[in-house]
Every structure is written in C-alpha cells, then in structure tokens.
Design an enzyme around this catalytic site. Structure first.
Site, PDB file in Angstrom:
ATOM      1  N   ALA A 128       6.723  -2.013  -4.489  1.00 58.40           N
ATOM      2  CA  ALA A 128       6.762  -1.223  -3.264  1.00 58.40           C
ATOM      3  C   ALA A 128       5.707  -0.111  -3.272  1.00 58.40           C
ATOM      4  O   ALA A 128       4.966   0.077  -4.245  1.00 58.40           O
ATOM      5  CB  ALA A 128       8.155  -0.628  -3.085  1.00 58.40           C
ATOM      6  N   HIS A 129       5.675   0.645  -2.180  1.00 62.86           N
ATOM      7  CA  HIS A 129       4.643   1.663  -1.985  1.00 62.86           C
ATOM      8  C   HIS A 129       4.747   2.791  -3.016  1.00 62.86           C
ATOM      9  O   HIS A 129       5.828   3.204  -3.420  1.00 62.86           O
ATOM     10  CB  HIS A 129       4.720   2.244  -0.572  1.00 62.86           C
ATOM     11  CG  HIS A 129       6.056   2.813  -0.206  1.00 62.86           C
ATOM     12  ND1 HIS A 129       6.440   4.091  -0.523  1.00 62.86           N
ATOM     13  CD2 HIS A 129       7.110   2.280   0.450  1.00 62.86           C
ATOM     14  CE1 HIS A 129       7.646   4.335  -0.068  1.00 62.86           C
ATOM     15  NE2 HIS A 129       8.088   3.235   0.515  1.00 62.86           N
ATOM     16  N   ASN A 130       3.570   3.237  -3.453  1.00 62.56           N
ATOM     17  CA  ASN A 130       3.413   4.367  -4.375  1.00 62.56           C
ATOM     18  C   ASN A 130       3.982   4.125  -5.770  1.00 62.56           C
ATOM     19  O   ASN A 130       4.140   5.063  -6.558  1.00 62.56           O
ATOM     20  CB  ASN A 130       4.036   5.643  -3.789  1.00 62.56           C
ATOM     21  CG  ASN A 130       3.275   6.151  -2.589  1.00 62.56           C
ATOM     22  OD1 ASN A 130       3.644   5.827  -1.452  1.00 62.56           O
ATOM     23  ND2 ASN A 130       2.227   6.916  -2.808  1.00 62.56           N
ATOM     24  N   ARG A 159       0.832  -1.197   0.000  1.00 60.53           N
ATOM     25  CA  ARG A 159       0.000   0.000   0.000  1.00 60.53           C
ATOM     26  C   ARG A 159       0.871   1.252   0.000  1.00 60.53           C
ATOM     27  O   ARG A 159       2.040   1.222   0.395  1.00 60.53           O
ATOM     28  CB  ARG A 159      -0.937   0.016   1.206  1.00 60.53           C
ATOM     29  CG  ARG A 159      -0.247   0.177   2.544  1.00 60.53           C
ATOM     30  CD  ARG A 159      -1.251   0.371   3.685  1.00 60.53           C
ATOM     31  NE  ARG A 159      -2.234  -0.689   3.741  1.00 60.53           N
ATOM     32  CZ  ARG A 159      -3.535  -0.500   3.550  1.00 60.53           C
ATOM     33  NH1 ARG A 159      -4.011   0.713   3.302  1.00 60.53           N
ATOM     34  NH2 ARG A 159      -4.365  -1.505   3.621  1.00 60.53           N
ATOM     35  N   SER A 163       7.786   4.493  -5.227  1.00 60.62           N
ATOM     36  CA  SER A 163       7.490   5.724  -5.973  1.00 60.62           C
ATOM     37  C   SER A 163       8.004   5.728  -7.401  1.00 60.62           C
ATOM     38  O   SER A 163       8.017   6.780  -8.054  1.00 60.62           O
ATOM     39  CB  SER A 163       8.026   6.955  -5.226  1.00 60.62           C
ATOM     40  OG  SER A 163       7.410   7.075  -3.957  1.00 60.62           O
TER      41      SER A 163
END
Length: 339
Positions: free
Chosen positions: A240-242, A219, A260
């Site tokens: 991974a996140h974003n 998330r 990201s």
C-alpha cells in the site's frame, strides 16, 4: 538454440569426457533425460540414473568415476550443482538478449533511451521517460510519463508503470504487475459517502529488485513508497501507499501490507501474511505464513499466528490447542466426580 559439450565446458571451465561435439538444445532431470537434453548429477542418491539416462550431456563433479557403462557425455566440474545453476543463468541471459523496437508501439516526445533497448509490440512509452542501457520492455506494456528505468532492467509482458515511478538497475518486473497505482485513500463524509484523497506521491524501486507477477505497489499519498535494494517480492502481493521495505527483504505470495508501514532489512515474510498499517517491523524479522501482524516487531523477532506472537510460544500453545477437546472432556469428568 543448440550448444555443444565443448562450448558448455568452456563456459563452466570443465573437462569433457566423451564426445566434445555432442549437441543439446533442452534441459532435463537426470531421471527424465532424453536425446538432445542436458542434465546434471550432484546428489549421490541419483547416481543410479546416470547409467540409464538418455541425456546427451551430464554435468558431474570432478571426482565422479562411472562404475558401469554410460552413454552420456560427461562434463566434469568442481561443483555440478553450482555449475548447472550458472549455466541456467547464462541460458536465460542469452534467451532474453533481445533488442530493437517492434511495431506497432508508441514512443512519446522527449523520451531518452540507452543502448540495446528492446521494446515489444503494442507497448506505450509516455512523455519524458528515461530508459537506461539494455532495458527490455516486452509486448503490451505501459510506461507512464516522467518514469525513469535504470540499466539492465526487464519489464515482462503486460507490466504497467504509472507516472513518476523511479526504477533502478538490474530489476525484473514480471507480467501483470502494476507499479504506482493510487493508494487506497478515501475520507468519510457526513453523508456516509467517501471522498477520494488525491495520491500525488510516487514509487521508488531501488536496484536488484524482483517483483513477481500480478503484484501491486501503490504510489504514496505524499512522498514515496520505497522498495529498497535487493528486495524480492513473490506473485500476488499488495503493497500500500507510503510503505517502505528494507534491503534484501523477501516476501512470499499473497501477503498484504497496509499503508505507511516500515519494514526493516533482511526480513523473511511468509505467504498470506497480513500486516496492519502504520507499524514498524524491525530488521531480521521472521514472520511465518498466514500470520496477522497488528503491532510493532523488534529486531530479530520470529512470530506466528493471528494475532501473531513469539514462534516458540506459538508452537507450545498449539500443542495444547490440538489437545483442547481432550482437556475439556477431562475437566467435565472431574466436575462430574466432584473433584
């Protein structure tokens, strides 16, 4: 599950040559066909096997005419390979045509679901979950609070969906994948320890996405980790996140994508690729297996190596790398001879 030659011909719009009542209940390669099996002949180099195969039914191209005696019943179609693929898809749909709620299972309060739900035993559905029509959730699965899952989506056994996740229509999530676990966010302290940064975003998976077994999608810290329409993810991938992955991008097993990073549409990423965080990967990019990506890539680039660079340059450089011991030896000889 048994099918007759006549039934298969009806599905494929084909013509039966032989016994229309011949029955099959399994699939096989033409060289391994046994009684009760269905096979196909599309590649001419396998034509000799049709005279020895024991398969009960064989799908062939419409123009095929046997030159020797055969025992298998033929189904003639326009394209044997495409027809066999269509039949596999049909068979898979029939096999997965489950419905009903098995016990024990848990459906929490304020859950809504559409027609033909299948909920396998020992599964848990959290509060305020919305499930579309024809959703299939196999045993030992977990769906957290406030999750939305669209029509015709399948969660195979042992899938874990954390809270707030949004999953679209016609998605397939294979066993052991985990969607929406916390992103890897920790802040160093003056004492040398690390404090956890709360991960309060979610994961959005759009329509027609396939997620392989044991793949994890974290998330977002804030906002959303987004997997766009038509993306295909292999097994054992870490996202991974974003991260955002563009439409119709395919990623092979054991690839890791750090936080990201934005990946464009129609990219092809090989196995065991590592992509650093906060990068932008363009559209139609090709990344060869085991490459390490540490910088942005423009649209249409093809790269290889770690750190990765242009694929053509890599191939040329690799020739010299393989010859490096000889090159060094030649240089030593030149030095000895004062040349």
């Amino acid at each position: 599950m048994k099918f007759t030659a006549a039934q298969i011909a009806g599905i494929l719009e084909g013509e039966v040559v032989g016994n229309p009542d011949a029955e099959v209940f399994k699939l096989a390669k033409i060289e391994e066909g046994t009684k009760g099996s269905l096979t196909f002949l599309a590649n001419p180099k396998y034509v000799n096997f049709i005279y020895s195969t024991e398969a009960t039914i064989t799908i062939v191209n419409r123009g095929f005419e046997p030159e020797q005696a055969i025992t298998t019943t033929l189904i003639k179609v326009e394209d044997a390979y495409q027809s066999f693929s269509k039949l596999l898809e049909y068979y898979n749909q029939v096999k997965l045509m489950k419905s009903g709620i098995e016990q024990p299972s848990v459906i929490s309060e304020n859950v809504t679901y559409g027609e033909n739900l299948y909920l396998g035993s020992f599964s848990y559905i959290g509060k305020n979950v919305v499930l579309g029509n024809n959703v299939k959730i196999y045993p030992n699965s977990f769906v957290g609070d406030n999750v939305t899952i669209g029509n015709n989506t399948i969660l195979f056994a042992g899938v874990k969906i954390y809270s707030e996740t949004v999953i679209g229509d016609n998605c397939t999530l294979h066993s052991g994948c985990i969607i929406g676990s916390d992103g890897f966010g920790f802040a160093p302290t003056d004492e040398g320890t690390f404090n956890k940064i709360p991960q309060i975003g979610n994961v959005i998976i759009e329509d027609n996405v396939n997620v392989g077994a044991c793949t994890t999608i974290d998330r977002a810290t804030l906002g959303s980790t987004i997997i766009r329409n038509g993306v295909k993810l292999d097994n054992h991938i870490q996202i991974a996140h974003n991260v955002e992955i563009g439409e119709n991008t395919v990623i092979a097993a054991q690839t890791g994508i750090a936080g990201s990073t934005k990946i464009g549409h129609n990219c092809m990423i090989g196995g065991q690729v590592g992509i650093a965080g906060h990068l932008t990967i363009g559209n139609n990019v090709r990344i060869q297996a085991q490459s390490g990506i540490g910088k942005n890539l423009a649209d249409g680039e093809t790269v290889q190596g770690s750190p990765a660079f242009n694929y053509g340059d890599f191939s040329k450089a690799y020739v010299h790398f393989r010859n490096l011991p000889k090159i060094v030896s030649d240089m030593e000889d030149l030095k000895k001879n004062n040349l």
